[in-house]
Design an enzyme around this catalytic site. Structure first.
Site, PDB file in Angstrom:
ATOM      1  CB  CYS A   1      76.979 105.207   8.632  1.00 16.59           C
ATOM      2  SG  CYS A   1      76.532 103.152   9.889  1.00 16.59           S
TER       3      CYS A   1
ATOM      4  CB  SER B   1      76.415  99.339  15.559  1.00 17.60           C
ATOM      5  OG  SER B   1      75.095  98.877  15.503  1.00 17.60           O
TER       6      SER B   1
END
Lengths: 238, 238
Positions: free
Chosen positions: A30, A83
């Site tokens: 990912c 993130s």
């Protein structure tokens, strides 16, 4: 003992975490997880990884984090998703080389640039495999802003001369996907002549310790191939 | 001499800025501009405002900032766009009360929360005036996360007991628009019984110096009315 690297799925039991052990919930292929892993590697922050099966999410993970997304950072009393937020949190809360500029204006420019670059266009290839060339070219059409920014900053990395900084680490995973697409679809070529500075940047990034330790490229190629076919295997190469 | 408050349009001349004078390019009724103005007011940072006509943008502004969006912060050698980035930049680069939490984890939670709350749903009313009730109700459907967050934090402001913090100031302009819609459409009511904590928060926010000094509510009502009709006047009340 470190948790197994095979992906945890529905029906699994949450692996116990020792107090004080920083854990990252991730998926091995990912790009958003890669952003957080790159920061952990760049700053040499000790951590353990728990991989999540995104097609059959563990009940215990959904209970911990209802959106079920990765990455998610966990430590005693701490849960940080997103993130870009994880990157900033790690940079502020942990020692090691600084990823974000310490000057408020330079930091602001990094954040604005990240919002400007529409990196996610590369994902279209997953959802319309018959038009992979359009997705690929769409990504490179957006990449012009990266070329211009490298020109403006005049350094090999957007974060400076020596090592990747915040923007480099946040955008790398999408360029890595673009590189992988050129392997899966040999008729696609990275437009190196059009983007000489990005081309040099790709080489510089591939030479860094954090990128070298991030993911096995052969495994990523295999994963992307399977993802395009709608049958991703999260445990390739294990 | 402070620039005039009437909006600068195409054909205008850029007003000269004295060195060292912090300038904010704004639109008097733009919620994103309001975010930046609220931070300037909260931190009592001296600044001058240059208002931009968003339907007829000055050539000099497009040259300075090709996207032509507001807000944009300017000082000697400094240009910072994006209201959330402007807020963080001002908080780091200027003295005054801190808007963002100084603890890295609490700061991360604020940023994650802001990404969670889909405040922009309120804008739909501008583009589909016949369904203003759906837009209004859509906004309140999303507002449940704010009620839950106020409950979780247990303080009158999301930023604490005493004064609004980052999240309060970033989300206020959208709640202010919701309040204005209840004035324009008297059949719309803020669901105070369903959201008792938001209801108290609205009162607390309206009592703060920064909100009181932000915008004349009658002028905002008039602007939103005109905007819904597709004919916004940027100079109402001047």
């Amino acid at each position: 003992m470190a948790p197994p690297q095979t992906a945890f799925a529905a029906g699994s039991v949450e692996p116990p975490r020792d107090p004080g052990t920083l854990r990252i919930y991730s998926m091995r292929f990912c790009p958003f997880s890669h952003r957080s892993l790159l920061v952990l590697l760049a700053k040499e922050i000790p951590h353990e990884i728990v991989n999540i099966n995104l097609q059959s999410k563990p009940e215990w993970y959904l209970k911990k984090f209802p959106s079920g997304k990765v990455p998610l950072l966990e430590n005693d009393g701490i849960l940080v998703p997103e993130s870009n937020v994880v990157a900033e949190y790690l940079d502020e809360a942990y020692p090691g080389r600084k990823i974000l500029p310490q000057d408020p204006y330079l930091k602001a420019l990094d954040k604005v640039f990240l919002e400007t670059f529409q990196y996610t266009s590369i994902f279209k290839v997953y959802y319309n495999k018959d038009q992979y060339n359009e997705s690929f070219e769409g990504f490179w059409a957006k990449a012009g802003v990266v070329e211009a920014e490298l020109q403006k900053r005049g350094t090999p990395f957007l974060g400076g001369k020596e090592a990747p900084g915040y923007v480099d680490l946040m955008i790398w995973p999408f360029f890595q996907l673009a590189i992988v697409l050129t392997i899966i679809y040999p008729d696609m070529k990275i437009p190196r002549a059009k983007f000489p500075l990005i081309s040099a940047w790709l080489n510089s990034m591939q030479g860094t310790r954090e990128v070298k330790n991030l993911v096995n490229q052969d495994h990523l190629v295999e994963y992307v191939r399977q993802k395009i076919d709608g049958k991703p295997n999260y445990d390739i190469g294990l």
